[in-house]
Design an enzyme around this catalytic site. Structure first.
Site, PDB file in Angstrom:
ATOM      1  N   CYS A 122      22.796 -64.969  85.925  1.00 29.49           N
ATOM      2  CA  CYS A 122      21.984 -63.955  86.587  1.00 29.49           C
ATOM      3  C   CYS A 122      21.421 -64.587  87.854  1.00 29.49           C
ATOM      4  O   CYS A 122      21.398 -65.809  87.979  1.00 29.49           O
ATOM      5  CB  CYS A 122      20.844 -63.492  85.680  1.00 29.49           C
ATOM      6  SG  CYS A 122      20.013 -61.990  86.289  1.00 29.49           S
ATOM      7  N   CYS A 128      18.253 -63.703  89.183  1.00 26.93           N
ATOM      8  CA  CYS A 128      16.808 -63.492  89.380  1.00 26.93           C
ATOM      9  C   CYS A 128      16.009 -64.782  89.501  1.00 26.93           C
ATOM     10  O   CYS A 128      14.997 -64.815  90.186  1.00 26.93           O
ATOM     11  CB  CYS A 128      16.223 -62.587  88.300  1.00 26.93           C
ATOM     12  SG  CYS A 128      16.333 -63.243  86.638  1.00 26.93           S
ATOM     13  N   CYS A 171      17.710 -59.311  90.332  1.00 30.99           N
ATOM     14  CA  CYS A 171      18.901 -59.860  89.676  1.00 30.99           C
ATOM     15  C   CYS A 171      20.149 -59.792  90.549  1.00 30.99           C
ATOM     16  O   CYS A 171      21.261 -60.016  90.068  1.00 30.99           O
ATOM     17  CB  CYS A 171      19.152 -59.117  88.366  1.00 30.99           C
ATOM     18  SG  CYS A 171      17.742 -59.205  87.246  1.00 30.99           S
ATOM     19  N   LYS A 183      20.406 -54.271  77.246  1.00 26.75           N
ATOM     20  CA  LYS A 183      19.177 -54.948  77.636  1.00 26.75           C
ATOM     21  C   LYS A 183      18.222 -53.910  78.191  1.00 26.75           C
ATOM     22  O   LYS A 183      18.524 -53.226  79.173  1.00 26.75           O
ATOM     23  CB  LYS A 183      19.483 -56.009  78.692  1.00 26.75           C
ATOM     24  CG  LYS A 183      18.252 -56.735  79.198  1.00 26.75           C
ATOM     25  CD  LYS A 183      18.652 -57.895  80.096  1.00 26.75           C
ATOM     26  CE  LYS A 183      17.451 -58.583  80.693  1.00 26.75           C
ATOM     27  NZ  LYS A 183      17.856 -59.700  81.558  1.00 26.75           N
ATOM     28  N   ARG A 234       9.204 -64.750  82.354  1.00 27.15           N
ATOM     29  CA  ARG A 234       9.105 -64.706  83.820  1.00 27.15           C
ATOM     30  C   ARG A 234       8.139 -65.760  84.327  1.00 27.15           C
ATOM     31  O   ARG A 234       8.319 -66.286  85.423  1.00 27.15           O
ATOM     32  CB  ARG A 234       8.751 -63.300  84.280  1.00 27.15           C
ATOM     33  CG  ARG A 234       9.937 -62.371  83.994  1.00 27.15           C
ATOM     34  CD  ARG A 234       9.692 -60.944  84.379  1.00 27.15           C
ATOM     35  NE  ARG A 234      10.836 -60.136  83.931  1.00 27.15           N
ATOM     36  CZ  ARG A 234      10.875 -58.813  83.980  1.00 27.15           C
ATOM     37  NH1 ARG A 234       9.856 -58.147  84.469  1.00 27.15           N
ATOM     38  NH2 ARG A 234      11.935 -58.164  83.558  1.00 27.15           N
ATOM     39  N   ARG A 254      12.783 -53.545  87.270  1.00 23.29           N
ATOM     40  CA  ARG A 254      14.210 -53.586  86.964  1.00 23.29           C
ATOM     41  C   ARG A 254      14.704 -52.289  86.323  1.00 23.29           C
ATOM     42  O   ARG A 254      15.732 -52.263  85.669  1.00 23.29           O
ATOM     43  CB  ARG A 254      14.490 -54.738  85.996  1.00 23.29           C
ATOM     44  CG  ARG A 254      13.994 -56.098  86.455  1.00 23.29           C
ATOM     45  CD  ARG A 254      14.933 -57.190  85.974  1.00 23.29           C
ATOM     46  NE  ARG A 254      14.310 -58.486  85.837  1.00 23.29           N
ATOM     47  CZ  ARG A 254      13.967 -59.281  86.836  1.00 23.29           C
ATOM     48  NH1 ARG A 254      14.156 -58.902  88.089  1.00 23.29           N
ATOM     49  NH2 ARG A 254      13.425 -60.460  86.594  1.00 23.29           N
ATOM     50  N   GLU A 307      26.809 -48.336  76.709  1.00 20.04           N
ATOM     51  CA  GLU A 307      26.797 -49.650  77.365  1.00 20.04           C
ATOM     52  C   GLU A 307      27.658 -50.643  76.581  1.00 20.04           C
ATOM     53  O   GLU A 307      28.435 -51.408  77.146  1.00 20.04           O
ATOM     54  CB  GLU A 307      25.362 -50.196  77.431  1.00 20.04           C
ATOM     55  CG  GLU A 307      24.484 -49.582  78.516  1.00 20.04           C
ATOM     56  CD  GLU A 307      24.662 -50.271  79.865  1.00 20.04           C
ATOM     57  OE1 GLU A 307      25.548 -51.129  80.001  1.00 20.04           O
ATOM     58  OE2 GLU A 307      23.899 -49.923  80.791  1.00 20.04           O
ATOM     59  N   LYS A 322      18.675 -56.676  73.273  1.00 22.52           N
ATOM     60  CA  LYS A 322      17.510 -57.409  73.747  1.00 22.52           C
ATOM     61  C   LYS A 322      16.474 -56.476  74.348  1.00 22.52           C
ATOM     62  O   LYS A 322      16.866 -55.611  75.112  1.00 22.52           O
ATOM     63  CB  LYS A 322      18.010 -58.407  74.788  1.00 22.52           C
ATOM     64  CG  LYS A 322      16.941 -59.137  75.530  1.00 22.52           C
ATOM     65  CD  LYS A 322      17.539 -59.946  76.632  1.00 22.52           C
ATOM     66  CE  LYS A 322      16.390 -60.630  77.342  1.00 22.52           C
ATOM     67  NZ  LYS A 322      16.796 -61.233  78.575  1.00 22.52           N
ATOM     68  N   TYR A 343      13.332 -68.763  70.369  1.00 20.75           N
ATOM     69  CA  TYR A 343      12.587 -69.962  70.782  1.00 20.75           C
ATOM     70  C   TYR A 343      12.026 -70.687  69.562  1.00 20.75           C
ATOM     71  O   TYR A 343      11.559 -71.815  69.680  1.00 20.75           O
ATOM     72  CB  TYR A 343      11.464 -69.569  71.753  1.00 20.75           C
ATOM     73  CG  TYR A 343      11.997 -68.868  72.988  1.00 20.75           C
ATOM     74  CD1 TYR A 343      12.548 -69.602  74.041  1.00 20.75           C
ATOM     75  CD2 TYR A 343      12.005 -67.482  73.083  1.00 20.75           C
ATOM     76  CE1 TYR A 343      13.083 -68.966  75.144  1.00 20.75           C
ATOM     77  CE2 TYR A 343      12.541 -66.828  74.186  1.00 20.75           C
ATOM     78  CZ  TYR A 343      13.076 -67.575  75.211  1.00 20.75           C
ATOM     79  OH  TYR A 343      13.625 -66.948  76.305  1.00 20.75           O
TER      80      TYR A 343
HETATM   81  C1  PBG Z   1      17.374 -62.598  83.323  1.00 19.64           C
HETATM   82  C2  PBG Z   1      16.817 -62.802  81.969  1.00 19.64           C
HETATM   83  C3  PBG Z   1      15.539 -62.450  81.516  1.00 19.64           C
HETATM   84  C4  PBG Z   1      15.468 -62.859  80.188  1.00 19.64           C
HETATM   85  C5  PBG Z   1      16.686 -63.445  79.875  1.00 19.64           C
HETATM   86  N1  PBG Z   1      17.511 -63.382  80.995  1.00 19.64           N
HETATM   87  C6  PBG Z   1      14.395 -61.866  82.247  1.00 19.64           C
HETATM   88  C7  PBG Z   1      14.458 -60.497  82.767  1.00 19.64           C
HETATM   89  O1  PBG Z   1      15.410 -59.742  82.610  1.00 19.64           O
HETATM   90  O2  PBG Z   1      13.471 -60.128  83.409  1.00 19.64           O
HETATM   91  C8  PBG Z   1      14.299 -62.697  79.275  1.00 19.64           C
HETATM   92  C9  PBG Z   1      14.317 -63.545  78.045  1.00 19.64           C
HETATM   93  C10 PBG Z   1      13.022 -63.615  77.331  1.00 19.64           C
HETATM   94  O3  PBG Z   1      12.061 -62.895  77.639  1.00 19.64           O
HETATM   95  O4  PBG Z   1      12.954 -64.431  76.398  1.00 19.64           O
HETATM   96  N2  PBG Z   1      17.950 -63.776  83.825  1.00 19.64           N
END
Ligand code: PBG
Length: 335
Positions: free
Chosen positions: A128, A130, A138, A206, A216, A228, A244, A259, A324
């Site tokens: 990604c 971002c 992104c 997502k 973030r 987003r 999707e 997610k 995590y």
């Molecule tokens: C984007 C990305 C995000 C997360 C994983 N990949 C952030 C977003 O979409 O804003 C979030 C993962 C998390 O909150 O644990 N690269």
């Protein structure tokens, strides 16, 4: 007493408690067991040592330096965790996220360090832009109006990024930007570059979510303006999730992700029932922070809460659990 007499209750013939009487029988009839084999551990790696250190909103998680990551993943491998998911924090950002596909960028260097320290660990990389763009979006931003992420101009950049990760030795790439056509774009780029065996774990479903907040902070990828919602899904939608997912299967995804997972177990179940691909549930940063925050105050028992959350995700139909809590979970499962 007056009034109608109450008949004695009919005694139950079926007593569910017979199969709950002891831990031994509970083990025999348990339908879902979370295993260390299910776990994927996300890690943040900072290109600049000055960016390394603890993440306030994610107690217990660090931004690792390129030097420090080797020791960490050695321990992760020793615990028996099969895979890590790498996120890069570049030392410099620009308008289009050039650092994302730099051959000597943070992820290629991190992949090399992880491979060196723990050769058998499966390496998944987040694809990604971002974290690499000054504006935190992104992809390429079309200033508009209306301002928006330019989907089609972003695809070639994701292709380059995935190829750079594959070249560095990533086993699986995970496009997370929710660009339309991203899976097909990444697949064709990997194949053309000579990496037909690198798999794609698509963040197919997502949702735009408040639960990405701590991430973030960790990765510095918050959008500086706007949000987003033009590319991430609306939490209210279920049928769209299936569309999707089906689309990403058609484009060549090997594994699909839902997610954030905790508030979307119905979607995990739906995809499990309708599709045959392996499914990943991402137990995201905000979900982790909630448990950590409550546990720190003594409001929930952390171990029991995490076990319950991850068991729920697996019961819903997830095969991979991205969390995590992976390290702690692995210790608990071994104890
Ligand atoms: C984007 C990305 C995000 C997360 C994983 N990949 C952030 C977003 O979409 O804003 C979030 C993962 C998390 O909150 O644990 N690269």
């Amino acid at each position: 007493m007056t009034g109608p007499s109450i008949p004695p209750p009919e005694l139950p013939r079926v007593r569910f408690r017979r199969l709950r009487r002891s831990p031994a029988i509970a083990r025999l009839v348990r339908e879902t067991v979370v295993s260390i084999d299910d776990l994927v551990y996300p890690l943040f790696i900072a290109e600049a040592d000055t960016d390394a250190g603890p993440i306030d909103a994610m107690p217990g998680q660090l931004r690792w330096s390129l030097e420090g990551i080797g020791n960490e993943v050695r321990e992760v491998a020793e615990l028996g965790i099969p895979a890590v998911l790498l996120f890069g924090i570049p030392s410099a950002r620009d308008e289009i996220g050039t650092g994302a596909w730099a051959e000597d960028g943070v992820i290629p260097r991190a992949v090399a360090a992880v491979r060196d320290a723990a050769p058998d660990l499966l390496i998944i990389t987040d694809v990604c832009l971002c974290e690499y763009t000054t504006h935190g979006h992104c992809g390429v931003v079309d200033p508009g109006p209306p301002m928006q992420v330019d989907n089609d101009a972003t695809l070639p950049l994701l292709q380059r990024t995935a190829v750079a990760h594959a070249r560095a030795g990533a086993d699986v790439v995970a496009p997370s930007g929710m660009m339309d056509g991203m899976v097909a774009a990444v697949r064709s780029a990997l194949d053309a570059a000579g990496y037909p065996d690198v798999a794609i774990l698509s963040y197919a479903v997502k949702y735009a979510s408040a639960f990405y907040g701590p991430f973030r902070e960790a990765a510095g990828g918050a959008p500086r303006f706007g949000d987003r919602r033009t590319h991430q899904m609306d939490v209210a939608n279920r049928r769209e999730a299936l569309r999707e997912a089906v689309q990403d299967v058609a484009e060549g995804a090997d594994i699909l992700m839902v997610k954030p997972a905790l508030g979307r177990l119905d979607i995990v179940r739906e995809l499990r029932d309708r599709l045959d691909l392996p499914l990943a549930a991402y137990n995201v940063s905000g979900e982790y922070a909630m448990v950590k925050g409550a546990a720190a105050r003594g409001w929930v028992d952390e171990r029991a809460a995490v076990m319950e959350i991850l068991t729920g995700m697996k019961r819903a139909g997830a095969d991979l659990l991205i969390t995590y809590h992976a390290r702690e979970m692995a210790r608990w499962l071994r104890a």
